[in-house]
Design a protein around this motif. Sequence first.
Motif, PDB file in Angstrom:
ATOM      1  N   SER A 192      15.788  11.338  25.560  1.00 14.50           N
ATOM      2  CA  SER A 192      15.947  12.732  25.155  1.00 14.50           C
ATOM      3  C   SER A 192      14.769  13.154  24.297  1.00 14.50           C
ATOM      4  O   SER A 192      14.027  12.316  23.807  1.00 14.50           O
ATOM      5  N   ILE A 193      14.650  14.467  24.126  1.00 17.40           N
ATOM      6  CA  ILE A 193      13.533  14.948  23.328  1.00 17.40           C
ATOM      7  C   ILE A 193      13.863  14.891  21.840  1.00 17.40           C
ATOM      8  O   ILE A 193      13.041  14.489  21.039  1.00 17.40           O
ATOM      9  N   MET A 199      29.289   5.660  19.863  1.00 19.33           N
ATOM     10  CA  MET A 199      30.393   5.533  20.818  1.00 19.33           C
ATOM     11  C   MET A 199      31.497   4.634  20.276  1.00 19.33           C
ATOM     12  O   MET A 199      32.540   4.471  20.903  1.00 19.33           O
ATOM     13  N   PHE A 215      24.273  11.825  23.748  1.00 20.33           N
ATOM     14  CA  PHE A 215      24.367  11.559  25.189  1.00 20.33           C
ATOM     15  C   PHE A 215      25.606  10.757  25.586  1.00 20.33           C
ATOM     16  O   PHE A 215      26.389  11.159  26.446  1.00 20.33           O
ATOM     17  N   GLY A 216      25.797   9.609  24.911  1.00 19.51           N
ATOM     18  CA  GLY A 216      26.946   8.764  25.230  1.00 19.51           C
ATOM     19  C   GLY A 216      28.265   9.467  24.951  1.00 19.51           C
ATOM     20  O   GLY A 216      29.240   9.317  25.685  1.00 19.51           O
ATOM     21  N   LYS A 231      33.129  19.292  21.491  1.00 15.24           N
ATOM     22  CA  LYS A 231      31.841  19.577  20.847  1.00 15.24           C
ATOM     23  C   LYS A 231      31.860  19.250  19.346  1.00 15.24           C
ATOM     24  O   LYS A 231      30.928  18.643  18.822  1.00 15.24           O
ATOM     25  N   LYS A 280      33.230   1.597  26.190  1.00 15.72           N
ATOM     26  CA  LYS A 280      34.036   1.949  25.015  1.00 15.72           C
ATOM     27  C   LYS A 280      34.357   0.724  24.173  1.00 15.72           C
ATOM     28  O   LYS A 280      34.662   0.840  22.990  1.00 15.72           O
ATOM     29  N   GLU A 337      28.829  12.720  24.988  1.00 15.33           N
ATOM     30  CA  GLU A 337      29.068  13.734  26.023  1.00 15.33           C
ATOM     31  C   GLU A 337      29.632  13.089  27.280  1.00 15.33           C
ATOM     32  O   GLU A 337      30.504  13.639  27.934  1.00 15.33           O
ATOM     33  N   ASN A 338      29.105  11.905  27.592  1.00 16.92           N
ATOM     34  CA  ASN A 338      29.608  11.195  28.765  1.00 16.92           C
ATOM     35  C   ASN A 338      31.062  10.772  28.595  1.00 16.92           C
ATOM     36  O   ASN A 338      31.791  10.617  29.567  1.00 16.92           O
ATOM     37  N   MET A 339      31.446  10.565  27.337  1.00 13.10           N
ATOM     38  CA  MET A 339      32.837  10.187  27.092  1.00 13.10           C
ATOM     39  C   MET A 339      33.765  11.387  27.207  1.00 13.10           C
ATOM     40  O   MET A 339      34.983  11.246  27.187  1.00 13.10           O
ATOM     41  N   GLY A 340      33.184  12.567  27.268  1.00 15.42           N
ATOM     42  CA  GLY A 340      33.980  13.772  27.425  1.00 15.42           C
ATOM     43  C   GLY A 340      34.623  14.251  26.139  1.00 15.42           C
ATOM     44  O   GLY A 340      35.709  14.831  26.148  1.00 15.42           O
ATOM     45  N   ASP A 351      20.107  14.853  20.403  1.00 14.74           N
ATOM     46  CA  ASP A 351      20.505  14.820  21.813  1.00 14.74           C
ATOM     47  C   ASP A 351      20.693  13.398  22.305  1.00 14.74           C
ATOM     48  O   ASP A 351      21.592  13.102  23.087  1.00 14.74           O
ATOM     49  N   GLU A 352      19.784  12.527  21.851  1.00 20.92           N
ATOM     50  CA  GLU A 352      19.835  11.138  22.278  1.00 20.92           C
ATOM     51  C   GLU A 352      21.161  10.490  21.853  1.00 20.92           C
ATOM     52  O   GLU A 352      21.812   9.800  22.624  1.00 20.92           O
ATOM     53  N   SER A 397      22.671   5.479  18.790  1.00 20.03           N
ATOM     54  CA  SER A 397      23.210   6.068  20.020  1.00 20.03           C
ATOM     55  C   SER A 397      24.328   5.209  20.607  1.00 20.03           C
ATOM     56  O   SER A 397      25.222   5.717  21.268  1.00 20.03           O
TER      57      SER A 397
END
Lengths: 242, 265
Positions: B96-97, B157, B105-106, B114, B81, B108-111, B101-102, B153
């Motif tokens: 990622s495709i 974050m 990714f980070g 949406k 962070k 989503e990991n941070m929670g 999405d790529e 990407s």
Amino acid sequence: MLRYKDGRSLFHKLDSRTKFFFFFSTLSLFSTNILYLSSIFVFTLFVFLANRLSFQDIKGFSKFFIIFSILLVIFQGFFYPFGKTHLLSGFPITFEGIAFGFAISLRLFTILFSLAILMLTTKQKHLLESLGNFLPKDLAFSLTTAFRFIPIFEEETKTIIISQESRGLKKRGPRRLTFYFPVIVPLFTKALERAKNLAMSVETRGFGKAKTRYNLKMKTNDWIIVLGTLIFGVLCFWLFII
Amino acid sequence: MGIKIRNLNFAYSETPILRNINLDVNDGEFVGIVGPTGSGKTTFALCLNGIIPHLIKGKFSGDVEVSGKNTKSFEVFDLAKSIGLIFQDPDSQIFSITVEDEIAFGLENMGLEKNEIKRRVDGVLNALKIKDLKEKETFALSQGQKQKVCMASVLAMDPEILVLDEPTSQLDFRGTKEVYRILKDMNKKGKTIIVIEHKVEWLLKYADRILVLDRGNFVLNGKPSEVFRNPKLEKIGIEIPKAFRIEKFLKKSGIKVDFEKLVRV
């Protein structure tokens, strides 16, 4: 490869867990009854076509599957141990053997179509999220990531072959067997290096501590498909096996 | 805050890679790191975000503090962070495709929620002017585009400090210029930027401070105009920017000029 194909069909919109359920229920492992297997095959094929998927998408696989099936039918015809009805006098080909080989081939094709439906209509991240329901998250992640690297490896193999050939490596001739060593070694070295870098990059972006990942939602359509598949499966089982 | 490094030593096995490094980087600085191959630049970058000592084991001693967090006591995830690290080879970072999405990714990991994820992805795509890539497949991108996706990407974050390991090694002139324009923009918005780079001309143009890494230690540290005029540089194995070489040549012939204004942005 069975790579995700963009589309707006019913299956594209389904929850990935529904598609997994569909996949597992069409595996048809219970019996080798031809009628049972055929009806499941037709059902799967129908779903495949109804979702506007084309045979073009599974071309690479079907070639292999067709050859394999033909071999299967021939071998089973000759060597099926429970065969009694000889088709040609003097030859050990039995009707039961051919039927058995045919049944196994049907099962293989059902799996192929079913897998194609799952893979072609589901995005990688949705596959990951539902795989995460069955498998540990790290393993699920590795599996789905592996798919993404296949085209890169293909590309790299080509580059390595070209560079080794330009240094005089011959594909033909007596040393043909040793051709792949100078190709495989750099490919592996590069793959290991890449895996290390990927791990660091993924870690940098906070992998491993996720609190909330993706939102799964089963909608009405999902339940209809689950129920439909279930009813169909039970019906086939009841009609042809019991 | 910023970065505080005290007595940092690191060795993968026996040979020391980093030797007794002491360094402070203030918030909002634009720092360039140069050094010959094998001088420990990448290893140094890995020490900054906690990959060393958490993921890569070795003989590690000393303290690295990033935004007040000691890398020994905070995990890579927590440090992410505050500090973002962009690696050299974009092909080994993207998995990622789709581009969307790529970048997500980070986040989503941070929670994150949406909607917040969507907002941030769009925001970073706009900032890097790659909005048209959002739905594209990652393996179909050009090297320059891949590099930008990697940057996006990490930028999504929103870390305070950005570390880039040779971000332009695979880019042409235009791509390099674009990357530096983005970095300068980010820097103006208050982000701390640390770039490891071989192309000295670009650092001379954009960086506030240059660090020269040689055999695991920072041997020179100062303003670009000072460091790049230092005669030691060529002995270490680093190119002196063209402008300063001409300047030196003219000085020898008795003409006094100052090219600094010419090369700085």
